[in-house]
Design a protein around this motif. Structure first.
Motif, mmCIF file in Angstrom:
data_model
loop_
_atom_site.group_PDB
_atom_site.id
_atom_site.type_symbol
_atom_site.label_atom_id
_atom_site.label_comp_id
_atom_site.label_asym_id
_atom_site.label_seq_id
_atom_site.Cartn_x
_atom_site.Cartn_y
_atom_site.Cartn_z
ATOM 1 N N ASP A 105 -41.354 20.933 31.217
ATOM 2 C CA ASP A 105 -40.675 19.757 30.926
ATOM 3 C C ASP A 105 -41.139 19.610 29.273
ATOM 4 O O ASP A 105 -42.398 19.466 28.972
ATOM 5 C CB ASP A 105 -40.792 18.593 31.362
ATOM 6 C CG ASP A 105 -40.177 17.464 30.946
ATOM 7 O OD1 ASP A 105 -40.002 17.171 29.812
ATOM 8 O OD2 ASP A 105 -39.644 16.799 31.980
ATOM 9 N N ASP A 106 -40.296 19.747 28.241
ATOM 10 C CA ASP A 106 -40.472 19.568 26.705
ATOM 11 C C ASP A 106 -41.062 18.162 26.471
ATOM 12 O O ASP A 106 -41.442 17.912 25.482
ATOM 13 C CB ASP A 106 -39.525 20.116 25.844
ATOM 14 C CG ASP A 106 -38.261 19.343 26.092
ATOM 15 O OD1 ASP A 106 -38.133 18.192 26.676
ATOM 16 O OD2 ASP A 106 -37.061 19.557 25.334
ATOM 17 N N GLY A 107 -40.567 16.998 27.465
ATOM 18 C CA GLY A 107 -41.002 15.818 26.882
ATOM 19 C C GLY A 107 -40.429 15.132 25.901
ATOM 20 O O GLY A 107 -40.750 14.009 25.714
ATOM 21 N N ARG A 108 -39.305 15.684 25.250
ATOM 22 C CA ARG A 108 -38.650 14.893 24.439
ATOM 23 C C ARG A 108 -37.469 14.073 24.845
ATOM 24 O O ARG A 108 -36.846 14.320 25.822
ATOM 25 C CB ARG A 108 -37.852 16.175 23.512
ATOM 26 C CG ARG A 108 -38.759 17.078 22.826
ATOM 27 C CD ARG A 108 -38.050 18.276 22.020
ATOM 28 N NE ARG A 108 -37.152 17.573 20.873
ATOM 29 C CZ ARG A 108 -35.928 18.265 20.509
ATOM 30 N NH1 ARG A 108 -35.742 19.334 21.249
ATOM 31 N NH2 ARG A 108 -35.447 17.587 19.573
ATOM 32 N N MET A 109 -37.717 12.767 24.264
ATOM 33 C CA MET A 109 -36.935 11.704 24.821
ATOM 34 C C MET A 109 -36.055 11.275 23.458
ATOM 35 O O MET A 109 -35.453 10.388 23.621
ATOM 36 C CB MET A 109 -37.843 10.680 25.429
ATOM 37 C CG MET A 109 -38.287 11.151 26.964
ATOM 38 S SD MET A 109 -39.246 9.994 27.902
ATOM 39 C CE MET A 109 -37.946 9.266 28.648
ATOM 40 N N VAL A 110 -36.167 11.777 22.276
ATOM 41 C CA VAL A 110 -35.282 11.311 21.366
ATOM 42 C C VAL A 110 -34.505 12.626 20.736
ATOM 43 O O VAL A 110 -35.181 13.470 20.170
ATOM 44 C CB VAL A 110 -35.949 10.814 20.376
ATOM 45 C CG1 VAL A 110 -35.044 10.148 19.380
ATOM 46 C CG2 VAL A 110 -36.580 9.584 20.830
ATOM 47 N N LEU A 111 -33.163 12.558 21.220
ATOM 48 C CA LEU A 111 -32.453 13.973 20.794
ATOM 49 C C LEU A 111 -31.376 13.351 19.792
ATOM 50 O O LEU A 111 -30.563 12.001 20.219
ATOM 51 C CB LEU A 111 -31.858 14.758 21.824
ATOM 52 C CG LEU A 111 -33.109 15.391 22.831
ATOM 53 C CD1 LEU A 111 -32.195 15.984 24.059
ATOM 54 C CD2 LEU A 111 -33.982 16.272 22.189
ATOM 55 N N ALA A 112 -30.961 14.076 18.752
ATOM 56 C CA ALA A 112 -29.703 13.606 18.065
ATOM 57 C C ALA A 112 -28.553 13.934 18.897
ATOM 58 O O ALA A 112 -27.570 13.226 18.728
ATOM 59 C CB ALA A 112 -29.689 14.270 16.841
ATOM 60 N N GLU A 113 -28.572 15.189 19.570
ATOM 61 C CA GLU A 113 -27.353 15.666 20.123
ATOM 62 C C GLU A 113 -27.722 16.177 21.572
ATOM 63 O O GLU A 113 -28.841 16.624 21.551
ATOM 64 C CB GLU A 113 -26.519 16.631 19.346
ATOM 65 C CG GLU A 113 -25.433 16.042 18.529
ATOM 66 C CD GLU A 113 -24.465 15.171 19.060
ATOM 67 O OE1 GLU A 113 -24.105 15.474 20.092
ATOM 68 O OE2 GLU A 113 -24.070 14.187 18.336
ATOM 69 N N PHE A 114 -27.116 16.158 22.643
ATOM 70 C CA PHE A 114 -27.564 17.039 23.812
ATOM 71 C C PHE A 114 -26.805 18.391 23.612
ATOM 72 O O PHE A 114 -25.575 18.267 23.726
ATOM 73 C CB PHE A 114 -27.096 16.016 24.950
ATOM 74 C CG PHE A 114 -27.444 16.691 26.254
ATOM 75 C CD1 PHE A 114 -28.871 16.295 26.656
ATOM 76 C CD2 PHE A 114 -26.790 17.424 27.196
ATOM 77 C CE1 PHE A 114 -29.300 16.995 27.912
ATOM 78 C CE2 PHE A 114 -27.009 17.913 28.325
ATOM 79 C CZ PHE A 114 -28.069 17.944 28.798
ATOM 80 N N GLU A 115 -27.633 19.385 23.993
ATOM 81 C CA GLU A 115 -26.908 20.518 23.731
ATOM 82 C C GLU A 115 -26.352 21.100 25.005
ATOM 83 O O GLU A 115 -25.240 21.738 24.900
ATOM 84 C CB GLU A 115 -27.986 21.599 23.481
ATOM 85 C CG GLU A 115 -27.825 22.997 22.915
ATOM 86 C CD GLU A 115 -29.180 23.831 22.669
ATOM 87 O OE1 GLU A 115 -29.995 23.716 23.560
ATOM 88 O OE2 GLU A 115 -28.818 24.498 21.629
ATOM 89 N N GLY A 116 -26.732 20.579 26.294
ATOM 90 C CA GLY A 116 -26.042 20.974 27.419
ATOM 91 C C GLY A 116 -26.353 22.716 27.611
ATOM 92 O O GLY A 116 -27.060 23.113 27.362
ATOM 93 N N CYS A 117 -25.637 23.213 28.444
ATOM 94 C CA CYS A 117 -25.814 24.607 28.791
ATOM 95 C C CYS A 117 -25.197 25.489 27.868
ATOM 96 O O CYS A 117 -23.856 25.387 27.472
ATOM 97 C CB CYS A 117 -24.980 24.599 30.490
ATOM 98 S SG CYS A 117 -25.381 26.487 31.094
#
Lengths: 552, 179
Positions: free
Chosen positions: B160-172
């Motif tokens: 798990d990359d532990g990132r909880m703040v993303l500007a956009e969700f990339e998805g699949c």
């Protein structure tokens, strides 16, 4: 109950009970039209600064070290007990505090369509809805723009009205696979419609995709009444909020009209009263029903506005089950960040009413799929079912981690007269107020629907190449766990068979409106909050017009 | 409450406890001492959890201090659940001593594996071993919940990359999984 009541002098134009989706909307819509409101909520304001939203499990350690605690949103049943028959539990989830359940709701925002609203009239089960989609549509449009709903543009007979959607989040790989499998069966999975702000709405901070919405949003990036309705209402200077006000009864005069609301201070137990010209009840389905049934008087011996004896009856929510497994095609791949908007990005709308589908039961079901993809919930929920222990188990848990799926179908429970909330004068709460009893069970129609739900999920998983890990056919989740209670104070055209008009006004008490989920004649297969918001807006527009006409 | 029901509810509440993250602070305590388990019971739990999730390229349950999570879950549970767990642990300790002449924690890895294989309820279980099997099933669920809610389990082991703040969700982004 004998008590000495000292009447305070001030008479407010409107008293609103509850500050969640329904009460918050009522207060917001009335105050912005210049109408003064006093709002009673059973709890306090939750402090967003204390939320554990953007906190990884391992960072939580440091917070605990600093003495911080996550806020406790949910009401402890011991504080407001209720009874159920032996062997028939009903799991009631309540949030007492500003914003109510919208602090931690699932945010699924689906419009009812005429498929739902005209169905009772067609199949003849209980009473028809007194309104059609055209009556609510303008309010849905306004609500979508006000609260911010992300979603697709794939309108259908069952999911109308995508005009104002914010961009939907991209699906996760595991969701794509389920969608592709379902497509071969002609079962659609579409972008979910949820009240997550994937773009800024009137200056708000957009969603960060931490996926931890259930902890409350510390940046207010999903709709919550306490964040997005109450502050605007307070800014009008027309709103007074009284916190920790646990409402017990609505008091009426000799003619049967409401004149005041009695409540108890949650901390001190002191009994209080507030007087008003109109009362808007939005305490959530079960608590509003408790208040109405306890509001007995000489003119309302059976509870407020309950000459028809429908209040408390027809309690209906949804049956659900949880089918968990994994997709071998994704197993062993890299772990992606699948947090997203905390819950599913694709939704299976109801399809059983369409040509080519048959059913031997009334109404229908849709399906959500939270915890699909690489999710710690998946790791907890499925991994214990993996055989064995040791290195092999550890490797298999890692291999399956990117590939979890969970399908959660929601099916409508019909309204039955004896699925019922009653009050028990022999069992009093700490304020001396009668507590409720919830008598609820599902029946043959739901059993038949469960079979179809199970067939559907099994076919989809097979078509998607999935393997069940934690799935027992026919095992329904506990009654009440969908947290979508309806029906106990329903609207309708016939005052003998309903408690409210099509504008949520009591047939028998013209200065009382009931604006929460209790007003729905049917539960439908959908999550109700968007409709509660739309109907509360519509009802309080009606109320404001009546006030202006001087008819209240 | 029947033993199996008690153990089942204990496992379920452990899952909730893991999700609530309310036990993580225990990992930071320098002078931690169990609230429920005796020192000897704690030693058995450490060995058992490590047998379920062992150290590989990443630490196992012992390194992730899952025993502290289990003690906390027991403190949080009802009396019937606690009793069922401790009875199950006693069953396992008695059988270890009877069969290997020593506690589970001090027996050889092969002996541990043989006993656990016998009571692992994924295979057939003899009636006489049923109490042990029910206990082991509950312990396994609790161990998994505890381990995979730590930084070691979620981040180091599962990636798990532990990132909880993303500007956009990339998805699949897999080309083969589009459309």
């Amino acid at each position: 109950m004998t008590m000495q009541i000292i009447s305070p002098a001030k008479v407010y134009p409107v008293i609103v009970i509850g500050s969640g989706a329904s009460g918050g909307m009522a207060a917001w819509n009335l105050t912005r039209q210049g109408i003064e409101v006093v709002l009673l909520d059973a709890g306090e304001k939750f402090d967003r600064a204390t939320y554990w939203t953007h906190v990884t499990p391992w960072e939580a350690r440091e917070r605990r070290g600093r003495g911080e605690r996550a806020p406790q949103f949910f009401l402890d049943t011991r504080e407001s007990p209720y009874a159920t028959p032996t062997g028939r539990p009903f799991e009631l989830t309540r949030v007492w505090g500003h914003g109510g359940k919208t602090n931690v709701w699932g945010r699924v925002s689906l419009r009812l369509s005429d498929v739902n609203l005209k169905e009772p009239a067609r199949d003849g089960w209980e009473i028809p809805w007194p309104i059609a989609y055209a009556d609510i549509a303008p309010y849905y449009d306004r609500v979508d723009q006000l609260i911010g709903v992300c979603g697709g543009d794939d309108d259908s007979d069952i999911l109308p009205g995508s005009r104002f959607h914010l961009p939907p989040p991209a699906p996760r790989c595991a969701e794509r696979l389920i969608q592709k499998g379902a497509k071969t069966l002609d079962i659609p999975f579409v972008p979910t419609r949820r009240a997550n702000r994937t773009r800024s709405v009137r200056g708000s901070i957009p969603c960060h995709y931490c996926g931890n919405c259930g902890a409350g949003c510390d940046v207010a990036a999903f709709f919550c009444s306490a964040d997005h309705l109450l502050p605007e209402a307070l800014a009008t200077k027309k709103l007074e909020i009284r916190s920790n006000a646990v409402v017990s009864r609505i008091i009426t005069d000799a003619s049967g009209l409401a004149t005041a609301v009695q409540y108890f201070d949650r901390r001190t137990g002191a009994e209080r009263q507030v007087r008003g010209k109109v009362v808007v009840v939005g305490a959530s389905c079960v608590d509003s029903t408790r208040i109405l049934l306890n509001s007995t008087s000489r003119t309302h011996p059976n509870g407020l506005g309950n000459g028809s004896d429908v209040i408390g009856r027809y309690l209906c929510e949804q049956i659900r089950f949880h089918a968990n497994g994994y997709l071998p095609a994704l197993a062993g791949g890299p772990t992606r960040n699948d947090r997203g908007i905390g819950g599913e990005h694709l939704y299976m709308p109801r399809f059983n009413h369409r040509p080519g589908h048959t059913r031997d039961y009334l109404r229908g079901f849709g399906a959500q799929m939270w915890n699909t993809g690489a999710s710690s919930g998946g790791a907890h929920g499925g991994s214990e079912k993996i055989p064995g222990f040791g290195i092999g188990l550890k490797q298999e848990i890692k291999r399956r981690h990117p590939a979890w799926f969970e399908i959660h179908p929601y099916g409508e429970v019909l309204p039955y007269a004896d699925n019922r909330i009653t009050v028990d004068a022999a069992k009093l709460d700490r304020f001396g107020v009668p507590t409720i009893r919830i008598d609820y069970r599902v029946r043959e129609n739901e059993r038949k629907m469960t079979e179809h739900m199970a067939d559907t999920v099994e076919e989809i998983v097979k078509a998607a190449g999935g393997v069940f890990v934690n799935y027992n056919r026919g095992d329904l989740d506990g009654n009440g766990t969908a947290i979508h209670e309806h029906g106990t104070c329903r609207m309708g055209d016939d005052p003998k068979r309903s408690a409210l008009t099509a504008f949520n006004r009591m047939h028998e008490v013209r200065n009382v409106y009931v604006v929460d989920g209790s007003a729905f004649p049917t539960a439908t297969e959908k999550n109700p909050t968007l409709t509660i918001l739309a109907l509360a807006w519509r009802a309080t527009d009606h109320l404001a017009a009546e006030l202006k006409k001087g008819t209240l | 409450m029947r033993r199996r029901d008690a153990l089942r509810t204990l496992t379920a509440s452990a899952v909730a406890l893991a999700s609530s993250r309310l036990w993580i602070h225990l990992l930071a305590e320098q002078d931690w001492a169990p609230a429920i388990l005796t020192a000897a019971q704690n030693d058995q739990v450490v060995a058992l959890t490590e047998a379920i999730i062992p150290a590989t390229g990443t630490p196992g349950a012992k390194g992730a201090l899952v025993n502290r999570f289990i003690d906390h879950a027991l403190a949080d549970a009802g009396e019937a659940q606690r009793r069922a767990f401790l009875d199950g642990l006693a069953w396992l300790t008695d059988h270890s001593r009877a069969e290997f002449g020593t506690d589970f924690a001090t027996s050889a890895a092969a002996q541990q594996a043989a006993l656990l294989t016998r009571i692992d309820d994924d295979g057939p279980v003899a009636d006489a071993d049923r109490p042990g099997a029910d206990f082991f099933h509950a312990l396994k669920g609790m161990t998994i919940s505890g381990y995979y809610s730590t930084e070691i389990g979620l981040r180091q082991e599962l990636g798990d990359d532990g990132r909880m703040v993303l500007a956009e969700f990339e998805g699949c982004t897999h080309p083969e999984h589009q459309g």
